[in-house]
Design a protein around this motif. Structure first.
Motif, PDB file in Angstrom:
ATOM      1  N   ARG A   1     132.967  22.577 -39.036  1.00 40.00           N
ATOM      2  CA  ARG A   1     133.049  24.005 -39.325  1.00 40.00           C
ATOM      3  C   ARG A   1     131.643  24.614 -39.281  1.00 40.00           C
ATOM      4  N   HIS A   2     131.555  25.876 -38.920  1.00 43.95           N
ATOM      5  CA  HIS A   2     130.263  26.576 -38.878  1.00 43.95           C
ATOM      6  C   HIS A   2     129.675  26.726 -40.285  1.00 43.95           C
ATOM      7  N   GLY A   3     128.399  27.101 -40.352  1.00 44.44           N
ATOM      8  CA  GLY A   3     127.737  27.335 -41.631  1.00 44.44           C
ATOM      9  C   GLY A   3     127.953  28.747 -42.150  1.00 44.44           C
ATOM     10  N   GLU A   4     127.293  29.079 -43.255  1.00 41.27           N
ATOM     11  CA  GLU A   4     127.445  30.407 -43.860  1.00 41.27           C
ATOM     12  C   GLU A   4     127.049  31.504 -42.876  1.00 41.27           C
ATOM     13  N   VAL A   5     127.828  32.575 -42.884  1.00 41.83           N
ATOM     14  CA  VAL A   5     127.611  33.712 -41.995  1.00 41.83           C
ATOM     15  C   VAL A   5     126.868  34.834 -42.730  1.00 41.83           C
ATOM     16  N   HIS A   6     125.987  35.517 -42.016  1.00 38.29           N
ATOM     17  CA  HIS A   6     125.335  36.702 -42.586  1.00 38.29           C
ATOM     18  C   HIS A   6     126.362  37.825 -42.622  1.00 38.29           C
ATOM     19  N   ASN A   7     126.831  38.147 -43.820  1.00 39.73           N
ATOM     20  CA  ASN A   7     127.953  39.076 -43.981  1.00 39.73           C
ATOM     21  C   ASN A   7     127.771  39.870 -45.277  1.00 39.73           C
ATOM     22  N   PRO A   8     126.737  40.715 -45.335  1.00 40.97           N
ATOM     23  CA  PRO A   8     126.427  41.411 -46.588  1.00 40.97           C
ATOM     24  C   PRO A   8     127.550  42.318 -47.092  1.00 40.97           C
ATOM     25  N   GLU A   9     128.409  42.807 -46.202  1.00 42.70           N
ATOM     26  CA  GLU A   9     129.511  43.672 -46.630  1.00 42.70           C
ATOM     27  C   GLU A   9     130.743  42.880 -47.052  1.00 42.70           C
ATOM     28  N   ARG A  10     130.681  41.585 -46.860  1.00 40.44           N
ATOM     29  CA  ARG A  10     131.747  40.663 -47.276  1.00 40.44           C
ATOM     30  C   ARG A  10     133.106  41.042 -46.702  1.00 40.44           C
ATOM     31  N   VAL A  11     133.118  41.270 -45.402  1.00 38.78           N
ATOM     32  CA  VAL A  11     134.366  41.589 -44.721  1.00 38.78           C
ATOM     33  C   VAL A  11     134.925  40.330 -44.065  1.00 38.78           C
ATOM     34  N   LEU A  12     136.192  40.397 -43.684  1.00 40.18           N
ATOM     35  CA  LEU A  12     136.781  39.342 -42.872  1.00 40.18           C
ATOM     36  C   LEU A  12     136.329  39.593 -41.434  1.00 40.18           C
ATOM     37  N   TYR A  13     135.473  38.739 -40.907  1.00 40.81           N
ATOM     38  CA  TYR A  13     134.858  39.024 -39.612  1.00 40.81           C
ATOM     39  C   TYR A  13     135.696  38.561 -38.437  1.00 40.81           C
ATOM     40  N   GLY A  14     136.557  37.558 -38.620  1.00 45.34           N
ATOM     41  CA  GLY A  14     137.461  37.143 -37.557  1.00 45.34           C
ATOM     42  C   GLY A  14     136.752  36.901 -36.237  1.00 45.34           C
ATOM     43  N   ARG A  15     137.212  37.603 -35.196  1.00 46.83           N
ATOM     44  CA  ARG A  15     136.615  37.461 -33.872  1.00 46.83           C
ATOM     45  C   ARG A  15     135.612  38.567 -33.556  1.00 46.83           C
ATOM     46  N   LEU A  16     135.252  39.379 -34.539  1.00 47.80           N
ATOM     47  CA  LEU A  16     134.310  40.468 -34.288  1.00 47.80           C
ATOM     48  C   LEU A  16     132.959  39.928 -33.836  1.00 47.80           C
TER      49      LEU A  16
END
Length: 215
Positions: free
Chosen positions: A11-26
């Motif tokens: 599995r990939h590592g932590e994603v930079h996602n400050p808004e804490r959204v479900l990023y899916g395929r974006l």
């Protein structure tokens, strides 16, 4: 059971996602600095096993490709993009799933929650499992010997686990055993994959990581 040749789902590592959204395929959701450290831990774990690695496959999404970079260096392999191990499509992409303004509190989203057994908000669990296992079989059959690594995502890896264990595919997302930068290993016996191990090389980093958006 003697395990000689294996296929490892990372599995990939932590994603930079400050808004804490479900990023899916974006697009545009790459690893955080912590995520890069996690990915390196997974790469080190694989290299330390002393196995002979012959192929590295990666989901086309940015976070998976970035997670594969230290694996490619550690194992001396070039990453090959495999579209069948990508994150599933999801109606809730770009939306927050927890806290104030959660998509779950918006009545316009409720029709997509009517059937959690399929699930109604995106690609079916069966479709995810089938395409993942098809990709695993194709990669296995393409090589005569040696271990294979595939860098993918939580839900696809969890669907492989449940499908091969003969478990129902619908489940509570909070119960998934598939941590960031985890390694789930399989071997194939009599034409069927069997899970042979699970490891979390980045477990010591998990308490500092953000892992949100699962449905």
């Amino acid at each position: 059971m003697v395990v000689a040749r294996q296929l490892h789902l990372v599995r990939h590592g932590e994603v930079h996602n400050p808004e804490r959204v479900l990023y899916g395929r974006l697009p545009g959701y790459g690893l955080s600095e912590l995520g890069r450290t996690m990915a390196a831990a997974a790469a080190d774990d694989l290299a330390a096993r002393g196995s002979y690695y012959v192929a590295l496959y990666v989901s086309p999404l940015q976070r998976a490709r970035e997670s594969a970079e230290p694996v490619a260096v550690a194992l001396g392999l070039a990453a090959q993009v495999e579209s069948r191990i990508v994150e599933p499509s999801n109606h809730f992409e770009g939306k927050r799933m927890r806290g104030k303004g959660s998509a779950l509190t918006d009545p316009r989203n409720w029709p997509f929650l009517l059937n959690p057994l399929r699930p109604s908000w995106g690609e079916s669990y069966r479709s995810i499992a089938d395409r993942m296992i098809a990709a695993m079989n194709a990669a296995w059959d393409a090589e005569d010997d040696g271990d294979i690594v595939m860098v993918s995502h939580q839900l696809p890896i969890w669907m492989v686990h449940r499908a091969l264990a003969g478990q129902r595919l619908w489940h509570d997302p909070r119960t998934r055993r598939c941590g960031l930068s985890s390694v789930t290993s399989f071997s194939r016996f009599g034409g069927t994959f069997v899970e042979t191990g699970y490891a979390e090389p980045a477990a010591t980093l998990a308490s500092s990581a953000t892992d949100v958006g699962a449905v």
